[in-house]
Design a protein around this motif. Structure first.
Motif, short mmCIF file in Angstrom:
data_model
loop_
_atom_site.label_atom_id
_atom_site.label_comp_id
_atom_site.label_asym_id
_atom_site.label_seq_id
_atom_site.Cartn_x
_atom_site.Cartn_y
_atom_site.Cartn_z
N UNK A 146 27.41 3.64 -2.08
CA UNK A 146 28.14 4.57 -0.50
C UNK A 146 29.47 4.67 -0.37
N UNK A 147 29.83 3.03 -0.63
CA UNK A 147 31.43 3.19 -0.62
C UNK A 147 32.34 3.09 -1.66
N UNK A 173 23.42 -0.05 -2.71
CA UNK A 173 22.85 0.74 -1.87
C UNK A 173 24.44 1.43 -1.08
N UNK A 177 23.70 2.13 5.22
CA UNK A 177 24.07 2.71 3.66
C UNK A 177 23.25 3.91 3.47
N UNK A 178 22.33 4.62 4.40
CA UNK A 178 22.11 6.15 3.96
C UNK A 178 22.99 7.05 4.92
#
Lengths: 218, 160
Positions: A40-41, A36, A161-162
């Motif tokens: 995200x990155x 995750x 990450x969210x």
């Protein structure tokens, strides 16, 4: 030690010796959010290379640092115990490590010491970043101090990450640390490992790759 | 018609399960709204989930959605009818099973189930790149100060 190194035939790891390539590994227990964080990155739409036999997902990323283009391979590894035998190939030639735990699950924090110990057996000096993920689940954890990183003298990050908190920062820092490690590495082990790899006469595997190496060492 | 479920969620008003799926023939993404009928704050969530999974018309759309996920969604709905927020419901659900399992020892199937459970909260808190307030490189400082309390995880038995 080099003889025990598991080879991943699909992946040529020699390339990590060249100046413009770095390898960064992502370690930590199952379900702490390693993938995750990667997603995200790199943002959605990115298609990583799945090597399920090796419990490995490879994310390629290119960037420019100080006017120089740099290729980064992120190795997103599996935490499950049955892939233990793959670990040496994860550590092999890595230039930095992002070590993740889940602030919701104590066991993932406690296991950091195992991951770290193993990492240091193979890569005694590479930069290692400690990441406390999932702070969005309970922001109160950011009021607390987690002593593992401090004790080992490692940089520590609260991330999610969210919602994206500090994700990009972690990866940017990791890339910079990997590059400077590579540039300034005085790590005796790196030199020794290089020598050993050229002298790999007692390789236990019988793959074609190994034969070639033996020929060269002669 | 082959269905690949992409996401499955719940809507409170009117109570319904929302499924985003891909139709394998046309490769198109579709949304299906499945009403949750005769369901109250006293209903049995496992039974209601099973009923939906075996529903004559809707059932086959949910083939690739796990029963566990449907149970969880129904539980969120039931807790809503009881006056709990989504966060409270998820917190209660999380606490209902032990938090200190070592997930490294699980099978793929079991691990994926646990990941699906965690994904509920992830999706809830997720900032999408289309959100107006989305910031790609979101940096937040959590200053270390002397009043910071040591996490209880550091107090217990074994030392690093």
């Amino acid at each position: 030690m080099a003889g025990d190194m598991k080879r991943i035939p699909e992946l040529e790891q020699e390339k990590y010796d060249s100046d413009e390539q770095v390898k960064i590994i992502c370690l930590g227990d199952s379900a702490v959010g390693k993938s995750k964080l990667m997603e995200r990155f790199l943002m959605d739409g990115y298609r990583p290379q799945q090597l399920s036999t090796y419990a490995l997902t490879l994310y390629k990323y290119s960037t420019t640092i100080n006017g120089k283009s740099v290729l980064v391979d992120f190795w997103d590894t599996a935490g499950q115990e049955r892939f233990q035998s793959m670990h040496p190939s994860y550590y092999h030639k890595a230039h930095a490590c992002i070590m993740v735990f889940d602030v919701q699950r104590k066991v993932t924090y406690k296991n950091l010491s195992n991951w770290y110990k193993e990492l240091r057996e193979y890569r005694p000096e590479i930069p290692c970043l400690v990441v406390a993920n999932k702070i969005d689940a309970d922001m109160r954890v950011t009021q607390k101090s987690f002593n593992f990183a401090k004790k080992q003298g490692l940089p520590f990050y609260f991330v999610s990450a969210a919602d994206g908190t500090n994700v990009v920062k972690v990866f940017k820092d990791a890339i910079n640390m990997a590059l400077s490690y590579k540039k300034n590495s005085s790590d005796f082990m790196d030199v020794v490992m290089r020598e050993l790899e050229n002298f790999d006469l007692e390789g236990k595997e019988e793959s074609a790759d190994e034969d070639e190496e033996e020929g060269r060492a002669d | 018609m082959p269905i690949i479920a992409k996401r499955c969620g719940i809507k409170f008003d009117p109570p319904s399960v929302i499924l985003i799926y891909e139709d394998e023939h046309t490769n198109k993404l579709r949304k299906r709204v499945i009403p949750v009928r005769s369901f109250s704050q006293f209903s049995d969530c496992s039974r209601a989930a099973e009923r939906l999974k075996h529903h004559s018309r809707h059932g086959h759309y949910l083939d690739s959605v796990s029963l566990e996920q449907l149970v969880r969604l129904h539980t969120v709905l039931r807790d809503h009818l009881r006056g709990l927020s989504v966060e409270e419901s998820l917190r209660e659900q999380r606490h209902s099973h032990t938090h200190d399992d070592d997930l490294n020892k699980l099978s793929d199937e079991e691990l994926n189930r646990r990941k699906a459970e965690m994904d509920v909260l992830f999706e809830l808190n997720r900032r999408h790149k289309d959100d107006p307030d989305f910031v790609y490189d979101l940096e937040v400082e959590f200053p270390e100060n002397s009043v910071r309390e040591t996490c209880s995880w550091d107090h217990s038995d074994e030392e690093f």
